[in-house]
Design a protein around this motif. Structure first.
Motif, PDB file in Angstrom:
ATOM      1  N   ALA A 150       0.825  -1.207   0.000  1.00  0.00           N
ATOM      2  CA  ALA A 150       0.000   0.000   0.000  1.00  0.00           C
ATOM      3  C   ALA A 150       0.861   1.260   0.000  1.00  0.00           C
ATOM      4  CB  ALA A 150      -0.930  -0.006   1.222  1.00  0.00           C
ATOM      5  N   ARG A 151       1.966   1.235   0.729  1.00  0.00           N
ATOM      6  CA  ARG A 151       2.840   2.414   0.835  1.00  0.00           C
ATOM      7  C   ARG A 151       3.885   2.487  -0.271  1.00  0.00           C
ATOM      8  NH1 ARG A 151       5.338   1.807   6.477  1.00  0.00           N
ATOM      9  NH2 ARG A 151       6.684   3.390   5.647  1.00  0.00           N
ATOM     10  N   GLY A 152       4.181   1.326  -0.870  1.00  0.00           N
ATOM     11  CA  GLY A 152       5.262   1.307  -1.865  1.00  0.00           C
ATOM     12  C   GLY A 152       6.620   1.451  -1.206  1.00  0.00           C
ATOM     13  N   TYR A 153       6.670   1.111   0.053  1.00  0.00           N
ATOM     14  CA  TYR A 153       7.897   1.255   0.825  1.00  0.00           C
ATOM     15  C   TYR A 153       7.920   0.161   1.865  1.00  0.00           C
ATOM     16  CZ  TYR A 153      11.498   3.318   3.748  1.00  0.00           C
ATOM     17  OH  TYR A 153      12.643   3.526   4.443  1.00  0.00           O
ATOM     18  N   PRO A 154       9.001  -0.425   2.229  1.00  0.00           N
ATOM     19  CA  PRO A 154      10.372  -0.147   1.819  1.00  0.00           C
ATOM     20  C   PRO A 154      10.700  -0.758   0.460  1.00  0.00           C
ATOM     21  CG  PRO A 154      10.369  -1.917   3.435  1.00  0.00           C
ATOM     22  CD  PRO A 154       8.943  -1.452   3.282  1.00  0.00           C
ATOM     23  N   VAL A 155      11.902  -0.481   0.025  1.00  0.00           N
ATOM     24  CA  VAL A 155      12.387  -1.001  -1.249  1.00  0.00           C
ATOM     25  C   VAL A 155      13.706  -1.722  -1.005  1.00  0.00           C
ATOM     26  CG1 VAL A 155      11.239   0.776  -2.615  1.00  0.00           C
ATOM     27  CG2 VAL A 155      13.536   1.199  -1.773  1.00  0.00           C
ATOM     28  N   GLY A 156      14.216  -2.344  -2.039  1.00  0.00           N
ATOM     29  CA  GLY A 156      15.532  -2.985  -1.940  1.00  0.00           C
ATOM     30  C   GLY A 156      15.536  -4.196  -1.036  1.00  0.00           C
ATOM     31  N   ASP A 157      16.571  -4.305  -0.204  1.00  0.00           N
ATOM     32  CA  ASP A 157      16.745  -5.461   0.683  1.00  0.00           C
ATOM     33  C   ASP A 157      15.614  -5.587   1.698  1.00  0.00           C
ATOM     34  OD1 ASP A 157      19.054  -6.324  -0.521  1.00  0.00           O
ATOM     35  OD2 ASP A 157      20.405  -5.314   0.884  1.00  0.00           O
ATOM     36  N   ALA A 158      15.148  -4.467   2.223  1.00  0.00           N
ATOM     37  CA  ALA A 158      14.074  -4.511   3.225  1.00  0.00           C
ATOM     38  C   ALA A 158      12.798  -5.083   2.606  1.00  0.00           C
ATOM     39  CB  ALA A 158      13.821  -3.118   3.787  1.00  0.00           C
ATOM     40  N   ARG A 159      12.520  -4.691   1.384  1.00  0.00           N
ATOM     41  CA  ARG A 159      11.340  -5.202   0.677  1.00  0.00           C
ATOM     42  C   ARG A 159      11.487  -6.709   0.439  1.00  0.00           C
ATOM     43  NH1 ARG A 159       7.710  -2.428  -2.552  1.00  0.00           N
ATOM     44  NH2 ARG A 159       6.541  -3.734  -3.972  1.00  0.00           N
ATOM     45  N   ALA A 160      12.646  -7.109  -0.024  1.00  0.00           N
ATOM     46  CA  ALA A 160      12.895  -8.528  -0.286  1.00  0.00           C
ATOM     47  C   ALA A 160      12.778  -9.338   1.002  1.00  0.00           C
ATOM     48  CB  ALA A 160      14.270  -8.709  -0.913  1.00  0.00           C
ATOM     49  N   LEU A 161      13.208  -8.783   2.127  1.00  0.00           N
ATOM     50  CA  LEU A 161      13.135  -9.479   3.408  1.00  0.00           C
ATOM     51  C   LEU A 161      11.680  -9.705   3.831  1.00  0.00           C
ATOM     52  CD1 LEU A 161      14.636 -10.658   5.849  1.00  0.00           C
ATOM     53  CD2 LEU A 161      14.562  -8.379   6.870  1.00  0.00           C
ATOM     54  N   ILE A 162      10.830  -8.689   3.643  1.00  0.00           N
ATOM     55  CA  ILE A 162       9.409  -8.839   3.994  1.00  0.00           C
ATOM     56  C   ILE A 162       8.769  -9.934   3.140  1.00  0.00           C
ATOM     57  CG2 ILE A 162       7.158  -7.681   3.876  1.00  0.00           C
ATOM     58  CD1 ILE A 162       8.613  -5.111   4.760  1.00  0.00           C
ATOM     59  N   ILE A 163       9.089  -9.950   1.872  1.00  0.00           N
ATOM     60  CA  ILE A 163       8.533 -10.969   0.973  1.00  0.00           C
ATOM     61  C   ILE A 163       9.044 -12.352   1.362  1.00  0.00           C
ATOM     62  CG2 ILE A 163       8.523 -11.788  -1.418  1.00  0.00           C
ATOM     63  CD1 ILE A 163       8.538  -8.787  -2.242  1.00  0.00           C
ATOM     64  N   GLU A 164      10.332 -12.430   1.693  1.00  0.00           N
ATOM     65  CA  GLU A 164      10.913 -13.719   2.097  1.00  0.00           C
ATOM     66  C   GLU A 164      10.282 -14.218   3.402  1.00  0.00           C
ATOM     67  OE1 GLU A 164      15.224 -15.497   3.568  1.00  0.00           O
ATOM     68  OE2 GLU A 164      15.183 -13.639   2.408  1.00  0.00           O
ATOM     69  N   GLN A 165      10.118 -13.318   4.383  1.00  0.00           N
ATOM     70  CA  GLN A 165       9.516 -13.712   5.662  1.00  0.00           C
ATOM     71  C   GLN A 165       8.080 -14.192   5.469  1.00  0.00           C
ATOM     72  OE1 GLN A 165      10.094 -10.193   8.039  1.00  0.00           O
ATOM     73  NE2 GLN A 165      12.086 -10.884   8.783  1.00  0.00           N
ATOM     74  N   ARG A 166       7.398 -13.562   4.548  1.00  0.00           N
ATOM     75  CA  ARG A 166       6.014 -13.973   4.261  1.00  0.00           C
ATOM     76  C   ARG A 166       5.986 -15.377   3.669  1.00  0.00           C
ATOM     77  NH1 ARG A 166       2.580 -12.399  -0.580  1.00  0.00           N
ATOM     78  NH2 ARG A 166       0.523 -13.102  -0.005  1.00  0.00           N
ATOM     79  N   GLU A 167       6.906 -15.659   2.764  1.00  0.00           N
ATOM     80  CA  GLU A 167       6.961 -16.993   2.138  1.00  0.00           C
ATOM     81  C   GLU A 167       7.318 -18.066   3.170  1.00  0.00           C
ATOM     82  OE1 GLU A 167       5.905 -17.866  -0.861  1.00  0.00           O
ATOM     83  OE2 GLU A 167       5.310 -15.761  -1.014  1.00  0.00           O
ATOM     84  N   VAL A 168       8.261 -17.744   4.047  1.00  0.00           N
ATOM     85  CA  VAL A 168       8.655 -18.697   5.095  1.00  0.00           C
ATOM     86  C   VAL A 168       7.483 -18.943   6.038  1.00  0.00           C
ATOM     87  CG1 VAL A 168      10.168 -18.992   7.104  1.00  0.00           C
ATOM     88  CG2 VAL A 168      11.122 -18.168   4.948  1.00  0.00           C
ATOM     89  N   ALA A 169       6.767 -17.864   6.415  1.00  0.00           N
ATOM     90  CA  ALA A 169       5.613 -18.004   7.314  1.00  0.00           C
ATOM     91  C   ALA A 169       4.498 -18.800   6.642  1.00  0.00           C
ATOM     92  CB  ALA A 169       5.108 -16.631   7.725  1.00  0.00           C
ATOM     93  N   ARG A 170       4.290 -18.556   5.351  1.00  0.00           N
ATOM     94  CA  ARG A 170       3.252 -19.297   4.622  1.00  0.00           C
ATOM     95  C   ARG A 170       3.589 -20.791   4.577  1.00  0.00           C
ATOM     96  NH1 ARG A 170       2.373 -17.345  -1.253  1.00  0.00           N
ATOM     97  NH2 ARG A 170       1.412 -15.585  -0.185  1.00  0.00           N
ATOM     98  N   SER A 171       4.855 -21.092   4.317  1.00  0.00           N
ATOM     99  CA  SER A 171       5.286 -22.491   4.261  1.00  0.00           C
ATOM    100  C   SER A 171       5.139 -23.165   5.634  1.00  0.00           C
ATOM    101  CB  SER A 171       6.735 -22.561   3.787  1.00  0.00           C
ATOM    102  OG  SER A 171       7.200 -23.881   3.806  1.00  0.00           O
ATOM    103  N   ALA A 172       5.535 -22.469   6.687  1.00  0.00           N
ATOM    104  CA  ALA A 172       5.432 -23.016   8.045  1.00  0.00           C
ATOM    105  C   ALA A 172       3.971 -23.239   8.424  1.00  0.00           C
ATOM    106  CB  ALA A 172       6.106 -22.081   9.042  1.00  0.00           C
ATOM    107  N   TYR A 173       3.108 -22.314   8.027  1.00  0.00           N
ATOM    108  CA  TYR A 173       1.670 -22.448   8.310  1.00  0.00           C
ATOM    109  C   TYR A 173       1.101 -23.675   7.597  1.00  0.00           C
ATOM    110  CZ  TYR A 173      -3.323 -21.746   7.610  1.00  0.00           C
ATOM    111  OH  TYR A 173      -4.684 -21.928   7.544  1.00  0.00           O
ATOM    112  N   GLN A 174       1.435 -23.821   6.323  1.00  0.00           N
ATOM    113  CA  GLN A 174       0.914 -24.947   5.556  1.00  0.00           C
ATOM    114  C   GLN A 174       1.363 -26.282   6.145  1.00  0.00           C
ATOM    115  OE1 GLN A 174       2.324 -23.874   1.650  1.00  0.00           O
ATOM    116  NE2 GLN A 174       0.493 -22.642   1.184  1.00  0.00           N
TER     117      GLN A 174
END
Length: 194
Positions: A150-174
């Protein structure tokens, strides 16, 4: 100073006296003269203040404030060049993928049914608690992801980290949810009841 005031008072008195007598007739100035003439020299106190007296002898000019140092834009140049390529993390996050990848609501694990032995139910409860923790973790990761999008922020490594954490959490949940569902199926198939 007192003499100056007295002279002013006499002057006013003379003027007002003249105007009062003017109604009765003509008044000769010699008749009003008391024989005492005051001049500006007579009230001189003998002290002269001039601009030269206030001079401190110190002159400030723009040249006196000059430090002798000149700063130019070139002097600020560090010689280093930072380009956008230097800030590139090498990770690419596609906008199209992010737009279509809207977080789905996370379903909480089903309540523990009243099946199996006390030990089996205790084991099922531990597995369910792991699934609940994984659900909460995925909810938090999804919230961070949605806010980032929604904010279009953060970008770069911080953005990639949020996406990675989401994927790890999704996998752990499943995994945790699948493990809980599988264990409940085993309990139902065994048909053990207390």
């Amino acid at each position: 100073m007192n003499e100056l005031r007295r002279a002013a008072a006499i002057g006013f008195g003379l003027l007002f006296g003249l105007s009062a007598e003017a109604d009765d007739g003509t008044v000769d100035l010699d008749a009003v003269d008391n024989g005492k003439t005051r001049t500006l020299h007579a009230v001189d106190v003998g002290k002269t203040d001039d601009l030269g007296e206030a001079d401190t002898g110190h002159t400030n000019t723009l040249d006196s404030a000059d430090t002798g140092k000149t700063d130019t834009l070139d002097s600020v140049d560090t010689g280093a060049t930072d380009s956008l390529d230097a800030a590139d993390t090498g990770k690419t996050v596609g906008i199209d993928a992010a737009e279509t990848d809207v977080p789905a609501p996370v379903a909480a694990p089903v309540p523990l049914p009243d099946i199996g032995s006390a030990a089996e139910r205790a084991q099922a409860q531990r597995i369910r608690e792991e699934a609940v923790v994984a659900t909460q973790r995925l909810d938090g990761a999804n919230a961070a992801y949605s806010e980032m999008m929604a904010r279009g922020y953060p970008v770069g490594d911080a953005r990639a980290l949020i996406i990675e954490q989401r994927e790890v959490a999704r996998s752990a949940y499943q995994k945790a949810n699948a493990r809980y569902v599988e264990y409940l199926k085993q309990l139902e198939q065994s048909g053990n009841r207390d």
